[in-house]
Each structure stands twice: as structure tokens, then as C-alpha cells.
Motif scaffolding. Structure first.
Motif, PDB file in Angstrom:
ATOM      1  N   ALA A 186      -4.612  -9.575   0.538  1.00  0.00           N
ATOM      2  CA  ALA A 186      -4.830  -8.527   1.547  1.00  0.00           C
ATOM      3  C   ALA A 186      -5.231  -8.889   2.883  1.00  0.00           C
ATOM      4  N   HIS A 226      -3.984   9.690   4.736  1.00  0.00           N
ATOM      5  CA  HIS A 226      -2.518   9.412   4.340  1.00  0.00           C
ATOM      6  C   HIS A 226      -1.286  10.310   4.509  1.00  0.00           C
ATOM      7  N   MET A 266      -7.833   3.008   9.924  1.00  0.00           N
ATOM      8  CA  MET A 266      -8.207   2.908   8.888  1.00  0.00           C
ATOM      9  C   MET A 266      -9.263   3.928   8.313  1.00  0.00           C
ATOM     10  N   TYR A 312      -4.509   2.324   6.925  1.00  0.00           N
ATOM     11  CA  TYR A 312      -4.974   2.010   5.565  1.00  0.00           C
ATOM     12  C   TYR A 312      -5.815   3.139   5.130  1.00  0.00           C
ATOM     13  N   SER A 313      -5.766   3.593   4.002  1.00  0.00           N
ATOM     14  CA  SER A 313      -6.394   4.719   3.334  1.00  0.00           C
ATOM     15  C   SER A 313      -6.963   4.409   1.966  1.00  0.00           C
ATOM     16  N   PHE A 365      -3.186  -8.021   6.507  1.00  0.00           N
ATOM     17  CA  PHE A 365      -3.557  -7.406   7.589  1.00  0.00           C
ATOM     18  C   PHE A 365      -3.583  -8.102   9.143  1.00  0.00           C
ATOM     19  N   ARG A 369      -1.120   1.996   3.738  1.00  0.00           N
ATOM     20  CA  ARG A 369      -1.299   0.886   2.932  1.00  0.00           C
ATOM     21  C   ARG A 369      -2.514   1.305   2.123  1.00  0.00           C
ATOM     22  N   THR A 370      -2.787   1.365   0.749  1.00  0.00           N
ATOM     23  CA  THR A 370      -3.837   1.938   0.243  1.00  0.00           C
ATOM     24  C   THR A 370      -4.634   0.663  -0.736  1.00  0.00           C
ATOM     25  N   LEU A 387     -10.265  -5.199   0.033  1.00  0.00           N
ATOM     26  CA  LEU A 387      -9.702  -6.081   1.203  1.00  0.00           C
ATOM     27  C   LEU A 387     -10.344  -7.374   0.934  1.00  0.00           C
ATOM     28  N   TYR A 413     -13.697   5.144   6.367  1.00  0.00           N
ATOM     29  CA  TYR A 413     -12.573   4.684   5.394  1.00  0.00           C
ATOM     30  C   TYR A 413     -13.048   4.552   3.983  1.00  0.00           C
ATOM     31  N   THR A 425      -9.907   7.915   5.675  1.00  0.00           N
ATOM     32  CA  THR A 425      -9.545   8.537   4.600  1.00  0.00           C
ATOM     33  C   THR A 425      -9.664  10.235   4.501  1.00  0.00           C
ATOM     34  N   CYS A 432       0.085   0.720  11.204  1.00  0.00           N
ATOM     35  CA  CYS A 432      -0.063   0.802  10.191  1.00  0.00           C
ATOM     36  C   CYS A 432      -1.450   1.531   9.895  1.00  0.00           C
TER      37      CYS A 432
END
Length: 322
Positions: free
Chosen positions: A73, A52, A9, A33-34, A77, A63-64, A68, A90, A11, A31
């Protein structure tokens, strides 16, 4: 090393080395997350985050979610059945069901020596404060703001030449190394999380554009650190008076300490090299930029801008520009 099933997770650019290191170490990143794609750059075109883009290059699902906090969501997860989640800049708060879902919990790559500089801008705040060192803490996340127990730490010195950009890159690489070590140690039972001490807690508040306003009534060392800490974001600036009675906002990209033998009033332009008096000493602005123009050195700016030696840059000019 035992390969783990991971969720990552993150960004910004800071998080990319950690994601790369985990994938290269042989862990299964199931996976990523961003933050959702957002307008960026001069054209304000919608762009995917650096994490991403890197994940897509490696063929990792992304996944964006905007939040959460909703049950859907959180269920999605949990269905990933991760051994651990790794979080690096993140940008979303993780509610308790997310923190509880992975078998080994959620580990955070934080850019300071906790408990100093909890919060959003630890790299910049450490330079601003004149800290002698900072570093990375790998933390077992809990519901608080960077309050979780610590698994690993390493330090890096902050020198007179350290900038936010150079420190960012050094800490990103350090974080990538430490998160691999921490996961290996945690999975093997060699690492035990240590609670953060109650003494020494400081908070790294989120930066705003106003943080970049240069205040000549501060000592020169503080002003010079401000330029190193806040370039490129949010950027440092001052307002200079124009011949027509207005003001023009000048960006300051680099500065250096300079003597002020005259001990002039703070904000006084001392010479034709763009040296400005501060409360104690002076700073020479060595790389500056007018609106819509290319960056130039201080002397070049003064050759094209009517700002006589002895001009006082002070609150009047600043307030007139807002």
C-alpha cells in the motif's frame, strides 16, 4: 496559483467541501483515498462514503485500503508522485512512509483551534465544554495524534444556538477555503509551519452511545449543551418508567433552558411540557422521540405516555433499562 498534483484522503460529509474546493481551484487530484464501503442505514446496505461518491462523480480514481501499514500500500501511494496529500477526517492512521512520500508532505484539515481538541470528536467536545469559539487548523501532519505544526487557522464563535450539525457545516466550508489558501501559500513559499504550543492541549475522545445518556444531576446548561452537541450522533436519551414496571428509552432531539422555581430534586418532572429539574435549574425537552415513533414536542409525548408530574427520572430507571 500553481496547480499541484494532489492525493486527497477523506471519508465523511465533512471532507467533501475540501475535495470540491481543491478540484475547482484547478489542482490535479490524481487519486482519492477513502474508507471502504460499509453497511449503513436501516437496511444496512453496503454504501460508499460521501467522499467516495463525490470522487466518482468527478471521475477521480478511488482507493479504499483497510490499512496503509503494509509495504504494498505504501509503494502504491508513493508511485502517485504527489506534491501533497490533503487529509480530512479520513479515519486511518498514516504511517511515516506515507507522511514522507509527497514533496510538500501531508496536510490535515482539523476541526478545532489546535492544540485544543486534538483527536476524534473536536466539534462535539467544543460544544460540550461550553467553549466560546472553535475553528479550523490546517496542520502539517507528523506521526503524532494531531501534533503537527500549524500552517493556517481561523475561528468561528459558538453561540447559544450552535448545534453539532450547524458547526459541522460551518467548519467544513471554512476548511475548504483554508486548505486552498494553505496549499497556495506553501507552494509559493509564503507560509511557514508554526509548532503547536505545549500549553492548552486537550483531547477530544471518540464518542460512544453512552455519552448520550442525560444526567439530571448536572447543571441545566450542561444538559442543554449535551443535546446540541450530540444530536444526531450519538444521540441523547433518558429512560422513563412505564406503568408495567419497565422502562422506555426516550430520545431527546431538542431542549431549552427553563426555570425551576420549586428547586426540585434532579430528575423530577416539573410540568406537562416535559420540563425536568437538574442540579441547577431545569431543561424543557422540546422535541423527543419514542422507539418506533415520529418525533413530537414534549407536551405531545406526555399526552400519550403515562408520566405524571412529580415523577423522578433517576438512576433506578436508567439502570433498569441496561
Amino acid at each position: 496559483m500553481t496547480p499541484l498534483r494532489l492525493v486527497f484522503m477523506g471519508t465523511p460529509d465533512f471532507a467533501v467541501p475540501s475535495l470540491r474546493a481543491l478540484a475547482d481551484a484547478g489542482h490535479e487530484v490524481v487519486c482519492v483515498y477513502s474508507q471502504p464501503p460499509r453497511p449503513a442505514g436501516r437496511g444496512q446496505q453496503v454504501q460508499k462514503s460521501p467522499v467516495h461518491r463525490f470522487a466518482e462523480e468527478r471521475g477521480i480514481p478511488v482507493r479504499t485500503p483497510k490499512s496503509l501499514r503494509n509495504a504494498e500500500a505504501q509503494a502504491e501511494f508513493a508511485e502517485l508522485k504527489a506534491d501533497a496529500a490533503v487529509v480530512a477526517a479520513y479515519g486511518l492512521i498514516l504511517p511515516q512512509p506515507i507522511l514522507d512520500a509527497p514533496r510538500l508532505g501531508c496536510l490535515n484539515v482539523h476541526g478545532s483551534l489546535l492544540p485544543r481538541w486534538r483527536g476524534a470528536a473536536p466539534i462535539q467536545r467544543a460544544i460540550l465544554a461550553g467553549d466560546a469559539e472553535t475553528g479550523i487548523t490546517i496542520m502539517q501532519m507528523d506521526i503524532g495524534l494531531d501534533t503537527g505544526a500549524m500552517l493556517l487557522k481561523d475561528a468561528v464563535p459558538i453561540t447559544a444556538g450552535t448545534t453539532a450539525s450547524s458547526l459541522h457545516d460551518a467548519l467544513a466550508d471554512m476548511g475548504a477555503r483554508l486548505i486552498v489558501e494553505a496549499l497556495d501559500g506553501l507552494a509559493a513559499g509564503r507560509l511557514t509551519a508554526e509548532p503547536q504550543p505545549e500549553a492548552g492541549v486537550t483531547y477530544a475522545a471518540k464518542l460512544t452511545r453512552e455519552d448520550g445518556r442525560l444526567d439530571w444531576t448536572r447543571d441545566a446548561a450542561s444538559v442543554e449543551r449535551q443535546v446540541r452537541a450530540l444530536t444526531p450522533w450519538p444521540g441523547c436519551w433518558f429512560d422513563a418508567p412505564t406503568p408495567t414496571g419497565g422502562v422506555e428509552r426516550i430520545k431527546v432531539l431538542k431542549a431549552e433552558l427553563a426555570p425551576d422555581p420549586r428547586k426540585a430534586a434532579p430528575g423530577t418532572l416539573l410540568d406537562d411540557r416535559l420540563t425536568i429539574a437538574c442540579a441547577d435549574g431545569g431543561v424543557r425537552l422540546t422535541l423527543v422521540q419514542r422507539p418506533g415513533k415520529a418525533p413530537v414536542d414534549g407536551a405531545a409525548l406526555l399526552r400519550g405516555f403515562a408520566l405524571p408530574v412529580g415523577t423522578r427520572l433517576g438512576d433506578a430507571a436508567c439502570s433498569a433499562g441496561n
